[in-house]
Design a protein around this motif. Structure first.
Motif, PDB file in Angstrom:
ATOM      1  N   ASP A   1       0.879  -1.179   0.000  1.00 39.72           N
ATOM      2  CA  ASP A   1       0.000   0.000   0.000  1.00 39.72           C
ATOM      3  C   ASP A   1       0.910   1.220   0.000  1.00 39.72           C
ATOM      4  O   ASP A   1       1.623   1.444   0.983  1.00 39.72           O
ATOM      5  CB  ASP A   1      -0.887  -0.033   1.252  1.00 39.72           C
ATOM      6  CG  ASP A   1      -1.860   1.138   1.327  1.00 39.72           C
ATOM      7  OD1 ASP A   1      -1.944   1.926   0.370  1.00 39.72           O
ATOM      8  OD2 ASP A   1      -2.536   1.249   2.364  1.00 39.72           O
TER       9      ASP A   1
ATOM     10  N   HIS B   1      -2.642   2.982   9.278  1.00 39.38           N
ATOM     11  CA  HIS B   1      -3.278   1.724   9.664  1.00 39.38           C
ATOM     12  C   HIS B   1      -2.237   0.626   9.601  1.00 39.38           C
ATOM     13  O   HIS B   1      -1.306   0.683   8.796  1.00 39.38           O
ATOM     14  CB  HIS B   1      -4.416   1.406   8.681  1.00 39.38           C
ATOM     15  CG  HIS B   1      -3.980   1.419   7.241  1.00 39.38           C
ATOM     16  ND1 HIS B   1      -3.357   0.356   6.644  1.00 39.38           N
ATOM     17  CD2 HIS B   1      -4.016   2.401   6.294  1.00 39.38           C
ATOM     18  CE1 HIS B   1      -3.060   0.661   5.394  1.00 39.38           C
ATOM     19  NE2 HIS B   1      -3.437   1.906   5.152  1.00 39.38           N
TER      20      HIS B   1
ATOM     21  N   GLU C   1       0.597   8.046   6.415  1.00 36.01           N
ATOM     22  CA  GLU C   1       0.041   8.603   5.187  1.00 36.01           C
ATOM     23  C   GLU C   1      -0.795   9.862   5.413  1.00 36.01           C
ATOM     24  O   GLU C   1      -1.997   9.875   5.123  1.00 36.01           O
ATOM     25  CB  GLU C   1      -0.797   7.553   4.444  1.00 36.01           C
ATOM     26  CG  GLU C   1      -1.861   6.843   5.291  1.00 36.01           C
ATOM     27  CD  GLU C   1      -2.732   5.900   4.446  1.00 36.01           C
ATOM     28  OE1 GLU C   1      -3.247   6.353   3.412  1.00 36.01           O
ATOM     29  OE2 GLU C   1      -2.885   4.733   4.827  1.00 36.01           O
TER      30      GLU C   1
ATOM     31  N   GLU D   1       2.363   8.279   1.267  1.00 36.76           N
ATOM     32  CA  GLU D   1       2.172   7.107   2.126  1.00 36.76           C
ATOM     33  C   GLU D   1       3.307   6.107   1.970  1.00 36.76           C
ATOM     34  O   GLU D   1       3.619   5.661   0.862  1.00 36.76           O
ATOM     35  CB  GLU D   1       0.863   6.394   1.751  1.00 36.76           C
ATOM     36  CG  GLU D   1       0.665   5.078   2.478  1.00 36.76           C
ATOM     37  CD  GLU D   1      -0.632   4.365   2.128  1.00 36.76           C
ATOM     38  OE1 GLU D   1      -1.160   4.581   1.019  1.00 36.76           O
ATOM     39  OE2 GLU D   1      -1.111   3.594   2.977  1.00 36.76           O
TER      40      GLU D   1
HETATM   41 ZN    ZN Z   1      -3.001   3.004   3.425  1.00 36.52          ZN
END
Ligand code: ZN
Ligand code: ZN
Length: 378
Positions: free
Chosen positions: A246, A310, A339, A353
């Motif tokens: 991510d 997260h 992020e 991020e």
């Molecule tokens: Zn993320």
């Protein structure tokens, strides 16, 4: 590639059983999803037919599977584990099979407290509730979150490979992102690159150009990218071993507007400082506050509308959450995103991020490419 035995060690179910006992639960019932994969390496497909790993606090665990899924279970790391597989036939009642096992663990008594997989389908939850009317049903995360949050070195390796794979996609952005192409066209190419660079699945692709960049979870549209657009690209996928990537970078097609450049500089600094704040003992909310205070001091606080990060692992979003009010201290092995974003409604926005992991003495970034504004040719 990390061998499955390292990523999914055989003693993990034993540790989950100990944690189940310590939490005062009699058993966990884990249907297909990240918890089941975490304990066995088996990437079971969620189906209307019940697959369920029964993890008792005391006793031998059993994997209940439909007969037709048995070969798939055996082809997974389960095949080399010392784990009983109970296959049920098409006309059997699999819930009764699970309940019978629970009664055996209880030496004739049904369990009093059971943890169900957080993502178990409601139709299965209701079946278990009907057959265990006196049991208190809770969530498996009360037992497993503490284990899953603290990544082993093999898990960090897996996340590092996933991070490198998504970095390679960002490094190729100049091939895809150009004025005159629609967000949807660009996203299609990015999706292929996510697969080509080392994922088995593209989980999400956000290409938010121009005014769309002010919407944090804009996905893609038919909007055609124009010269002068800021473009937020947030992408991630899952690798063959189950771990997720991510990463967000913000791009400019040609020269971006000055007001955008002003807050991008603030954001870049805030993201760097928040990452530097990561070390054992620092609370999750202190990392959030580091980014938020800098952005607020520069006058953009009202436009930073989401938490700072997260956790990530077998799921893209999992514990710990880097959010105000989460006073949980960071520990080595915790992996999560940092992020921050600034989104000026109706105009444009930016986000940066990286996935990071807390180490014994600080932090390691798992996304290592430059995070400055990347200017691609108009
Ligand atoms: Zn993320
Ligand atoms: Zn993201």
């Amino acid at each position: 590639v990390t061998p499955p035995s390292k990523l999914y060690p055989r003693d993990r179910i034993r540790r989950a059983q100990d944690a189940t006992a310590q939490a005062g639960l009699d058993a966990l019932l884990l249907t297909p999803g990240a918890d089941l994969r975490y304990l066995t390496g088996y990437d079971a497909v969620p189906l209307e037919r019940l697959t369920c790993l029964v993890v008792p606090a005391d006793g031998d665990p059993v994997l209940v599977v439909p007969l037709l899924e048995r070969p798939a279970a055996l082809a997974s790391p389960v095949g080399s584990m010392d784990l009983e597989i109970a296959a049920w036939q098409e006309t059997d009642d699999p819930v009764a099979l699970v309940v019978d096992r629970l009664r055996t663990y209880g030496r004739g008594a049904l369990p009093k407290r059971v943890g169900l997989a957080n993502r178990m389908w409601a139709e299965q939850v209701l079946r278990f509730r009907d057959r265990l009317p006196d049991a208190e049903l809770g969530l498996s995360s009360t037992v497993l979150r503490a284990l899953r949050m603290r990544k082993t070195p093999a898990e960090v390796d897996a996340l590092r490979s996933a991070g490198a794979a998504i970095d390679r996609v960002h490094e190729r952005m100049g091939e895809f992102l150009r004025a005159g192409r629609s967000e949807a066209e660009i996203a299609k190419d990015i999706g292929q690159a996510i697969l080509d660079e080392g994922h088995v699945r593209a989980d999400f692709i956000i290409v938010a150009s121009g005014p769309n960049s002010a919407s944090p979870h804009h996905e893609v549209s038919e909007r055609v990218v124009e010269v002068g657009d800021p473009v937020v690209v947030d992408i991630g996928g899952t690798t063959a071993d189950g771990y997720c990537s991510d990463s967000t970078r913000t791009y400019a097609v040609g020269n971006a507007p000055q007001d955008f450049l002003d807050y991008f500089a603030v954001l870049l600094d805030a993201q760097a400082r928040a990452v530097e704040a990561v070390r054992p003992g620092t609370s999750c909310d202190a990392v959030d506050a580091t980014a938020r205070e800098l952005i607020t001091a520069a006058g953009y606080g009202q436009w930073f509308v989401h938490r700072t990060g997260h956790g990530i692992g077998l799921e893209t979003h999992e514990d710990p959450y880097i959010v105000a009010g989460n006073t949980e201290p960071l520990e080595p092995g915790m992996a999560f995103s940092v992020e921050p974003g600034i989104y000026i409604a109706g105009r444009h926005g930016a986000r940066i991020e990286d996935i990071v992991v807390c180490t014994p003495d600080g932090v390691e970034r798992l996304n290592t490419i430059a995070r400055d504004l990347v200017v691609v040719d108009g």
